[in-house]
Design a protein around this motif. Structure first.
Motif, PDB file in Angstrom:
ATOM      1  N   GLY A   1     -57.719  -4.397  21.098  1.00 18.77           N
ATOM      2  CA  GLY A   1     -57.093  -3.113  21.378  1.00 18.77           C
ATOM      3  C   GLY A   1     -57.425  -2.571  22.753  1.00 18.77           C
ATOM      4  O   GLY A   1     -57.191  -1.401  23.038  1.00 18.77           O
ATOM      5  N   GLU A   2     -57.950  -3.443  23.609  1.00 21.70           N
ATOM      6  CA  GLU A   2     -58.281  -2.993  24.965  1.00 21.70           C
ATOM      7  C   GLU A   2     -57.085  -3.108  25.908  1.00 21.70           C
ATOM      8  O   GLU A   2     -57.137  -2.624  27.037  1.00 21.70           O
ATOM      9  N   PHE A   3     -56.061  -3.784  25.438  1.00 21.73           N
ATOM     10  CA  PHE A   3     -54.798  -3.797  26.181  1.00 21.73           C
ATOM     11  C   PHE A   3     -53.667  -3.523  25.200  1.00 21.73           C
ATOM     12  O   PHE A   3     -53.526  -4.221  24.189  1.00 21.73           O
ATOM     13  N   ASP A   4     -52.876  -2.502  25.491  1.00 23.52           N
ATOM     14  CA  ASP A   4     -51.807  -2.078  24.582  1.00 23.52           C
ATOM     15  C   ASP A   4     -50.495  -2.752  24.975  1.00 23.52           C
ATOM     16  O   ASP A   4     -49.728  -2.208  25.773  1.00 23.52           O
TER      17      ASP A   4
ATOM     18  N   GLY B   1     -47.287  -0.934  24.043  1.00 21.85           N
ATOM     19  CA  GLY B   1     -47.170   0.280  24.852  1.00 21.85           C
ATOM     20  C   GLY B   1     -46.493   0.058  26.187  1.00 21.85           C
ATOM     21  O   GLY B   1     -45.962   1.007  26.789  1.00 21.85           O
ATOM     22  N   VAL B   2     -46.494  -1.190  26.661  1.00 23.16           N
ATOM     23  CA  VAL B   2     -45.854  -1.509  27.942  1.00 23.16           C
ATOM     24  C   VAL B   2     -44.365  -1.169  27.901  1.00 23.16           C
ATOM     25  O   VAL B   2     -43.765  -0.811  28.917  1.00 23.16           O
TER      26      VAL B   2
ATOM     27  N   ALA C   1     -45.198  -0.866  34.432  1.00 22.84           N
ATOM     28  CA  ALA C   1     -45.342  -1.921  33.424  1.00 22.84           C
ATOM     29  C   ALA C   1     -45.765  -3.229  34.088  1.00 22.84           C
ATOM     30  O   ALA C   1     -46.634  -3.950  33.587  1.00 22.84           O
ATOM     31  N   ARG C   2     -45.164  -3.499  35.235  1.00 24.92           N
ATOM     32  CA  ARG C   2     -45.460  -4.742  35.959  1.00 24.92           C
ATOM     33  C   ARG C   2     -46.911  -4.750  36.437  1.00 24.92           C
ATOM     34  O   ARG C   2     -47.636  -5.738  36.260  1.00 24.92           O
ATOM     35  N   THR C   3     -47.339  -3.654  37.017  1.00 21.60           N
ATOM     36  CA  THR C   3     -48.724  -3.539  37.476  1.00 21.60           C
ATOM     37  C   THR C   3     -49.693  -3.664  36.311  1.00 21.60           C
ATOM     38  O   THR C   3     -50.725  -4.341  36.404  1.00 21.60           O
ATOM     39  N   GLU C   4     -49.358  -3.021  35.221  1.00 17.35           N
ATOM     40  CA  GLU C   4     -50.224  -3.029  34.044  1.00 17.35           C
ATOM     41  C   GLU C   4     -50.372  -4.450  33.491  1.00 17.35           C
ATOM     42  O   GLU C   4     -51.485  -4.903  33.215  1.00 17.35           O
TER      43      GLU C   4
ATOM     44  N   LEU D   1     -38.818  -9.277  31.529  1.00 19.78           N
ATOM     45  CA  LEU D   1     -37.388  -9.567  31.363  1.00 19.78           C
ATOM     46  C   LEU D   1     -37.073 -10.096  29.965  1.00 19.78           C
ATOM     47  O   LEU D   1     -36.246  -9.542  29.245  1.00 19.78           O
ATOM     48  N   TYR D   2     -37.751 -11.163  29.572  1.00 15.86           N
ATOM     49  CA  TYR D   2     -37.385 -11.852  28.331  1.00 15.86           C
ATOM     50  C   TYR D   2     -38.079 -11.289  27.097  1.00 15.86           C
ATOM     51  O   TYR D   2     -37.620 -11.495  25.975  1.00 15.86           O
ATOM     52  N   GLY D   3     -39.205 -10.606  27.294  1.00 15.89           N
ATOM     53  CA  GLY D   3     -39.941 -10.068  26.147  1.00 15.89           C
ATOM     54  C   GLY D   3     -39.729  -8.584  25.923  1.00 15.89           C
ATOM     55  O   GLY D   3     -39.788  -8.114  24.786  1.00 15.89           O
ATOM     56  N   PHE D   4     -39.503  -7.848  27.011  1.00 15.38           N
ATOM     57  CA  PHE D   4     -39.329  -6.400  26.888  1.00 15.38           C
ATOM     58  C   PHE D   4     -37.916  -5.936  27.230  1.00 15.38           C
ATOM     59  O   PHE D   4     -37.547  -4.803  26.930  1.00 15.38           O
ATOM     60  N   GLY D   5     -37.148  -6.784  27.890  1.00 18.30           N
ATOM     61  CA  GLY D   5     -35.780  -6.405  28.202  1.00 18.30           C
ATOM     62  C   GLY D   5     -35.609  -5.523  29.420  1.00 18.30           C
ATOM     63  O   GLY D   5     -34.621  -4.791  29.517  1.00 18.30           O
TER      64      GLY D   5
END
Length: 277
Positions: free
Chosen positions: A166-169, A172-173, A181-184, A201-205
């Motif tokens: 749970g240290e990376f959400d 939440g991206v 989102a890209r930086t994160e 692109l392929y996972g979040f659209g």
DNA sequence: CCCCAGGCACAGC
DNA sequence: GCTGTGCATGGG
């Protein structure tokens, strides 16, 4: 079986380097299958390029093939550009797909400095009995070196552990603006600019994402005389904007198929193919 | 033996 | 900020 309400070039869409390429199995011409939640899911190419799917996966299929994208309109927007117009006409009804963010992350962490067939076999070695890629908490405890992931093993193990703890959400991206989102995503080990863009692109659209791999870089240099990564990104954003991801995928797959055609041995005398689409 | 692959992390400027 | 190098692994 139910038919989707829009045309799809199923084989090309499923086998053009998007996550389905790594996770689905081609059974016969134009038939694809995978398991989901332990249940077999089959896709077939029906009449007039409609996709037929098991009825219980209708919603999932509409999501996978991004039913809400008006492909004709997107293609029209992109077709003002010469080199891209050629790629568009090579692949009518090639669509972007929308997969699960976690699946996409595993696929593209595995992809770095690797060949597509090998990415495929590595990713498939992480698919659980239910058909999904193993969850982060399991992958973080898998001996990835033994499976052949090489130096990517530590990237994948650490990224999995961060998400499992749970240290990376990761989900939440989805609600972040593209640049954030890209930086994160790039704070994850093994995730650089290219892998981040593929996940987005392929996972979040995020359709404005423009992943620059070796093939796209080659294409952008050949067609547009752009060899600098930042200038390519700037050009793509200015020229293709919210649909840059579509432009990227057409350019990518055009470059790949061109290269494959060049390296193919001359074939003759070529009997008529019985199962030609 | 070589080079390449849907790159990234890190060091050195 | 930009440029070069090593990296596991398998295929050509």
């Amino acid at each position: 079986m139910r038919a989707l309400g829009f045309p799809v070039d199923l084989p090309t869409t499923m086998e053009s380097g998007q996550p389905p390429h790594f996770l689905w199995t081609r059974t016969r011409d134009a038939f694809f299958e995978r398991k989901m939640h332990g249940i077999p899911w089959r896709l077939a190419q029906g009449e007039a390029r409609a996709v037929r799917t098991d009825a219980r996966f209708l919603t999932q299929a509409n999501r996978l093939f991004r039913a809400k994208d008006n492909l004709a309109e997107i293609r029209f927007e992109l077709s003002a550009d010469g080199p891209l117009r050629a790629a568009l006409s090579s692949f009518p009804h090639l669509r972007l797909t929308q997969s699960d963010p976690w699946e996409a992350l595993v696929c593209y962490l595995t992809s770095s400095n690797n060949h597509i067939p090998r990415i495929r076999s590595l990713v498939r070695s992480l698919v659980g009995p239910g058909g999904e890629v193993l969850p982060p908490e399991e992958i973080s405890e898998t001996d990835l070196r033994k499976k052949g992931f090489g130096y990517r093993s530590e990237y994948l193990r650490k990224a999995s552990a961060l998400i499992a703890r749970g240290e990376f959400d990761l989900p939440g991206v989805a609600s972040l603006p593209y640049e954030t989102a890209r930086t994160e995503l790039q704070t994850l080990p093994g995730v650089g600019p290219k892998v981040a863009d593929c996940i987005l692109l392929y996972g979040f659209g995020f359709l404005e994402s423009f992943p620059q791999d070796v093939w796209v870089k080659r294409a952008m240099k050949e067609h547009y005389r752009l060899s600098n990564e930042k200038k390519v990104a700037e050009y793509a954003g200015r020229k293709w904007g919210e649909f840059a991801g579509y432009a990227q995928h057409y350019l990518f797959w055009q470059a790949r198929t061109d290269a494959a055609a060049d390296s193919l041995p001359p074939r003759f005398p070529s009997r008529p193919r019985r199962n030609a689409l």
